[in-house]
Write an enzyme that holds these catalytic residues in place. Structure first.
Site, mmCIF file in Angstrom:
data_model
loop_
_atom_site.group_PDB
_atom_site.id
_atom_site.type_symbol
_atom_site.label_atom_id
_atom_site.label_comp_id
_atom_site.label_asym_id
_atom_site.label_seq_id
_atom_site.Cartn_x
_atom_site.Cartn_y
_atom_site.Cartn_z
ATOM 1 N N ASN A 9 0.878 -1.177 0.000
ATOM 2 C CA ASN A 9 0.000 0.000 0.000
ATOM 3 C C ASN A 9 0.908 1.218 0.000
ATOM 4 O O ASN A 9 1.479 1.570 1.032
ATOM 5 C CB ASN A 9 -0.894 -0.035 1.251
ATOM 6 C CG ASN A 9 -1.682 1.256 1.424
ATOM 7 O OD1 ASN A 9 -1.777 2.067 0.487
ATOM 8 N ND2 ASN A 9 -2.256 1.453 2.598
ATOM 9 N N LYS A 11 0.228 4.291 -0.366
ATOM 10 C CA LYS A 11 -0.386 5.531 0.165
ATOM 11 C C LYS A 11 -0.083 6.705 -0.787
ATOM 12 O O LYS A 11 -0.047 6.501 -1.994
ATOM 13 C CB LYS A 11 0.107 5.778 1.587
ATOM 14 C CG LYS A 11 -0.060 4.538 2.476
ATOM 15 C CD LYS A 11 0.075 4.813 3.928
ATOM 16 C CE LYS A 11 -0.154 3.501 4.690
ATOM 17 N NZ LYS A 11 -0.190 3.661 6.117
ATOM 18 N N GLU A 97 -7.097 5.072 7.436
ATOM 19 C CA GLU A 97 -6.827 6.489 7.144
ATOM 20 C C GLU A 97 -8.010 7.138 6.439
ATOM 21 O O GLU A 97 -8.264 8.326 6.592
ATOM 22 C CB GLU A 97 -5.529 6.614 6.324
ATOM 23 C CG GLU A 97 -4.311 6.372 7.210
ATOM 24 C CD GLU A 97 -3.106 5.782 6.506
ATOM 25 O OE1 GLU A 97 -3.049 5.807 5.262
ATOM 26 O OE2 GLU A 97 -2.209 5.280 7.219
ATOM 27 N N GLY A 173 2.100 2.388 10.764
ATOM 28 C CA GLY A 173 3.099 3.444 10.632
ATOM 29 C C GLY A 173 3.763 3.816 11.949
ATOM 30 O O GLY A 173 4.459 4.829 12.035
#
Ligand code: PGA
Length: 259
Positions: A9, A11, A97, A173
């Site tokens: 991913n 992002k 998110e 994260g």
């Protein structure tokens, strides 16, 4: 036999040229990894270049979000048909998110999941609790609510094309991975929810990925757990070396559940 699935991913990282460079490096590095499915979910602007760079490889392409309508007056949104056109096979839906910063609800995520199935994508549906919720001993309740809401109105046959990603928000994260035991505890709970609703056979076919600070040095222990079928990797998917290592370290463990 269901192979494990490792998904990057990216992002909101990587320009078009950076995406091409990274994909070329990943392609070269995972050539020998045969018993694992691999996908990269890249930013919208890099999808076309990524699709071209991935030609001739076994790595699939995915997006990180999608609108549920095929077209319309939805300024700033991307439709399923647009993602089809650039060769996407997967789409991440309901990432924490998006739930947190863009206020996506289970109801909205469910509409996207149904649209993804309608257009033959494989949705990667994310669920997971925050630190606050875990500390308040609400983790299972929260995950159950997200599971039921995001995956509402599905039939057993749809489930075979769904991937669930358990991503505890406190591990994303942060460098703070769930222990393999914590992850397995939630994965087996999700598997039980699937069994109760759809029966053993269907439930065993659904891949449940773990996400949250997955790194080359913790993937092996995570993947040894029977209900972990792969990983959704953020930070460590942005460098070819670490992503390749994660793929390599999970390869020999694929199919641990024996289905
Ligand atoms: P992380 O992100 O690996 O950087 O923790 C995972 C994710 O958000 O999917």
């Amino acid at each position: 036999m269901t192979y494990s699935l490792i998904v990057g991913n990216w992002k909101m990282y990587k320009s078009i040229s950076e995406a091409t460079t990274l994909i070329n490096a990943i392609k070269a590095g995972v050539r020998a990894a045969t018993e694992v499915n691999i996908a990269v979910c890249v930013p919208f602007t890099a999808l076309q270049a990524a699709n071209e760079a991935l030609q001739g490889s076994k790595i699939d392409l995915g997006a990180q979000n999608m609108h549920y309508e095929s077209e319309g007056a939805f300024t700033g949104e991307i439709s399923p048909l647009m993602l089809k056109e650039v060769g996407c096979r997967y789409v991440i839906l309901g990432h924490s998110e998006r739930r947190q910063h863009f206020k996506e609800s289970d109801e909205l995520i469910n509409k996207k999941v149904l649209a993804a199935l309608k257009y033959s994508f494989i949705p990667i549906v994310c669920i997971g609790e925050t630190l606050e919720q875990r500390e308040a001993r609400q983790a299972f309740e929260v995950v159950k609510k997200q599971f039921e809401g995001s995956l509402a109105h599905l039939e057993a046959k749809d489930l075979e094309r769904i991937v669930i990603a358990y991503e505890p928000v406190w591990a994303i994260g942060t460098g703070k991975t769930a222990t393999p035991e914590q992850a397995e505890q939630m994965h087996s709970y999700i598997r039980r929810l699937l069994i109760e609703k759809y029966g053993d056979d269907t439930a065993s076919k659904v891949r449940i990925l773990y996400g949250g600070s997955v790194k080359p040095d913790n993937i092996t222990q995570l993947m040894e757990k029977p209900n972990l079928d792969g990983a959704l990797v953020g930070g460590a998917s942005l460098k070819a070396e670490s992503f390749i290592q994660i793929v390599t370290n999970s390869t020999h463990l694929s199919g641990a559940r024996g289905n």
